[in-house]
Every structure is written in structure tokens, then in C-alpha cells.
Design a protein around this motif. Structure first.
Motif, short mmCIF file in Angstrom:
data_model
loop_
_atom_site.label_atom_id
_atom_site.label_comp_id
_atom_site.label_asym_id
_atom_site.label_seq_id
_atom_site.Cartn_x
_atom_site.Cartn_y
_atom_site.Cartn_z
N ASN A 123 -3.75 16.47 44.03
CA ASN A 123 -3.87 15.30 43.02
C ASN A 123 -3.58 14.07 43.69
O ASN A 123 -4.40 13.13 43.39
CB ASN A 123 -2.98 15.57 41.81
CG ASN A 123 -3.58 16.36 40.73
OD1 ASN A 123 -4.82 16.35 40.68
ND2 ASN A 123 -2.92 17.27 39.95
N ASP A 131 -11.69 18.50 40.44
CA ASP A 131 -12.54 17.90 39.43
C ASP A 131 -13.34 18.98 38.50
O ASP A 131 -13.77 18.53 37.30
CB ASP A 131 -13.59 16.95 39.99
CG ASP A 131 -12.89 15.82 40.84
OD1 ASP A 131 -12.18 15.03 40.22
OD2 ASP A 131 -13.18 15.55 42.03
N ARG A 184 -6.49 19.27 33.60
CA ARG A 184 -7.62 19.35 34.25
C ARG A 184 -8.79 18.58 34.09
O ARG A 184 -9.00 18.48 32.70
CB ARG A 184 -7.84 20.89 34.70
CG ARG A 184 -8.66 21.42 33.82
CD ARG A 184 -9.21 22.93 34.20
NE ARG A 184 -10.00 23.53 33.44
CZ ARG A 184 -11.24 23.38 33.68
NH1 ARG A 184 -11.87 22.96 34.85
NH2 ARG A 184 -12.01 24.02 32.95
N PRO A 185 -9.28 17.91 34.77
CA PRO A 185 -10.51 16.81 34.52
C PRO A 185 -11.52 17.52 33.49
O PRO A 185 -11.69 16.64 32.40
CB PRO A 185 -11.28 16.69 35.87
CG PRO A 185 -10.12 16.83 36.65
CD PRO A 185 -9.15 17.83 36.24
N LYS A 186 -11.90 18.59 33.63
CA LYS A 186 -12.93 19.23 32.59
C LYS A 186 -12.52 20.38 31.38
O LYS A 186 -13.17 20.71 30.88
CB LYS A 186 -14.04 19.88 33.31
CG LYS A 186 -14.85 18.79 34.25
CD LYS A 186 -16.24 19.09 34.61
CE LYS A 186 -17.11 18.12 35.15
NZ LYS A 186 -18.53 18.64 35.43
#
Length: 318
Positions: A113, A143, A220-222
Motif C-alpha cells: 500500500n 487495485d 480494497r479499491p474495488k
């Protein structure tokens, strides 16, 4: 004839003490080197391998071999090297791990990260075989998470492993005696059965570490799951790639080649070089070289000592 005379002279010099040759049996460690696996473009894609049991302990070597750095150490060194290289345009985490210790999994995720925030380049995860428990925990730093069609993931949760050898020791006539400052000082000792209160205390710690696992998935990004939805799929069960996609734990199903194509498109170089880091003497011939690290019982118990105590693990242990 001349070679024979030179050899004989060298032997005499050594025997007479006139010469000293310092030849270490174990060569000194070498820094990481780079190897191009495929592609000939200007930009580089680093293939970062996270295989086997995730641990902060060094891997012991043989009689004449040096112990290998821990996975935590290797990942930190690799990320530092990649951060200094301006040609590194993206990173792929190739994951084949059942997880490991809570601390090691958390350190690696944290380092990834921090790297993403500093370098500001795409980081994609590809689960090629197993990306369970701590392996999935590390993947949440990416990502996007892709899993091979036959990959296994999930096993979200914490396990505290403890042996009770009290009965065995009694049978062989060995008695353990502990002098302690408080009645909880030897909590989870393998030499006696845990009391109900000790089990409760252990469960409280597990619940907190489990909560942290859920936190990193939510971050988490998604991620598109609500906390309640996440809890329903985070009871420790494992998932196939199809099940994980349906549960929204991963983002895509595909192969490592697909992830390479995806990240090449993202960085704007269709021929970007796929590179890996290695110690001189360890050759990797393709993007799948080294992807199947040994992760049997001995590997799965890395970081856990049946005699010295117990360990909290983000680990799938069938």
C-alpha cells in the motif's frame, strides 16, 4: 609437466604455512538482480512473487547453505528496488499462498500500500493456485484481483493453533513445572488444557484480528460489499474462482497472461518487459517459474512452534 610442478609448489607452500587462502564455504549474500522474462518494450512490469507460507521468519538452509530471507524481507527489498527504478510502470502480485502469520501478512500488505501511494503506478493481483486467508489479505492491497479459473481463495478468518501434550508427557514420565507471576502468564501453554477463561481471552483477540481482516477487505479499491454482506461470506469457507466472483471477493477470472496484457494496456506499452527479481544463482525461465513453492504441513506451520507456544494465523489449514 609445468602444471604439475606449479601444483606441487602450491601444496608445499600451504603445508609450510607460507600461504593462506580464505575461501568461505558459504558465499556472501548478493543483492537482488533483475531478469527479463518476456517483452522488449521500454517500460517494465515487475512480477512480484508471493508464494508459500507467509512468514517473517527466515527459511533455514542446508549444511552448507545460508538461510534465506523471510518473505516479508524479500518483498520489502523488492519494492524498494522497484521504487528506485523509473522504468517500472506497474506491478503484478503473483499469489500462490494459503496464508501465514497475522503479522507477516499485515506487514506485506502495508508495504504494498505504501509503495502504491508513493510510486502511483497500477498494482494488480493474480491468484494462480491458492490465495486463501493471508494470501487473500495481501491481495486486497492491489487495485484489482484476478483469479485463475481453477484457483482457490477465501478462508477469511483467524485461527489459533495449540497442541496439548500434557497426556503424552505423563505417559513418558516427563513433568513440566512453571513458576509464574500471574495465573495467565502461561496462557495457551501446550503443557496443560486451556481453561474456559483462557479460551475466552483467546477468542477476544481472534475477534479483533478478524475485524481487521474485514476492514482491509472493505478498504480494497474495488470492494462493493457492505459490512453485513461481507460477514456472510467471511465464515472461513474457501471458494472457487467462480464462487469468489459471485461473492464479490475478486474482480475478474483470467490467467496471468490476461493480467499482463491488461497492465500493459494500462501503462501504454503493449510490449512492456515483464521482469522479476532474483538472487544470483536462482534462474527463472518464464512468468510461471517458482510459482509452486512447497507449502506442505511443515510450510503451513511456519511461524508456529508446538512447544514454545501458539500463533495467531491468517491461514487456510485443511
Amino acid at each position: 609437466m609445468r602444471c604439475a610442478l606449479l601444483s606441487f609448489s602450491l601444496v608445499l607452500a600451504l603445508l609450510s604455512g607460507c600461504a593462506f587462502v580464505n575461501m568461505p564455504l558459504i558465499p556472501p549474500p548478493s543483492p537482488l538482480a533483475e531478469q527479463v522474462l518476456e517483452g522488449d518494450g521500454a517500460k517494465k512490469i515487475l512480477l512480484l512473487d508471493i508464494s508459500g507460507t507467509i512468514s517473517e521468519e527466515e527459511k533455514s538452509g542446508g549444511l552448507l547453505e545460508r538461510s534465506s530471507p523471510s518473505l516479508v524481507s524479500v518483498i520489502r527489498e523488492s519494492l524498494h528496488k522497484a521504487e528506485q527504478d523509473r522504468d517500472i510502470a506497474g506491478v503484478i502480485l503473483r499469489i500462490n499462498s494459503p496464508g501465514g502469520t497475522v503479522t507477516a501478512s499485515d506487514i506485506i500488505r502495508h508495504d504494498i500500500n505504501v509503495f502504491r501511494q508513493r510510486k502511483k503506478i497500477p498494482v494488480l493481483a493474480c491468484i494462480v493456485g491458492t490465495g486463501a486467508s493471508g494470501g487473500y489479505y495481501v491481495a486486497t492491497a492491489a487495485d484489482e484481483i484476478t483469479a485463475h479459473p481453477t484457483a482457490i481463495t477465501g478462508s477469511i478468518g483467524v485461527i489459533l493453533m495449540k497442541f496439548n501434550v500434557e497426556g503424552l508427557m505423563g505417559k513418558i514420565g516427563v513433568e513440566e513445572q512453571t513458576v509464574k507471576s500471574g495465573d495467565k502468564k502461561d496462557i495457551m501453554s501446550p503443557f496443560r488444557k486451556a481453561t474456559p477463561e483462557e479460551v475466552k481471552l483467546g477468542q477476544e483477540i481472534i475477534d479483533q484480528l478478524y475485524g481487521r481482516f474485514l476492514d482491509v477487505i472493505m478498504e480494497r479499491p474495488k470492494n462493493s460489499l457492505s459490512r453485513d454482506e461481507l460477514r456472510k461470506v467471511s465464515d472461513g469457507r474457501i471458494y472457487t474462482a467462480g464462487q469468489a466472483l459471485q461473492a464479490k471477493l475478486i474482480d475478474r477470472i483470467g490467467y496471468l497472461d490476461d493480467v499482463i496484457t491488461q497492465i500493459r494496456t494500462a501503462v501504454g506499452d503493449e510490449k512492456a518487459r515483464v521482469v522479476s527479481y532474483y538472487r544470483p544463482g536462482n534462474y527463472k525461465g518464464s512468468i510461471y517459474a517458482g510459482a509452486a513453492e512447497k507449502a506442505g504441513l511443515a510450510g503451513a506451520l511456519s511461524g508456529f512452534d508446538a512447544i514454545s507456544g501458539s500463533s495467531f494465523m491468517y491461514l487456510w489449514r485443511p
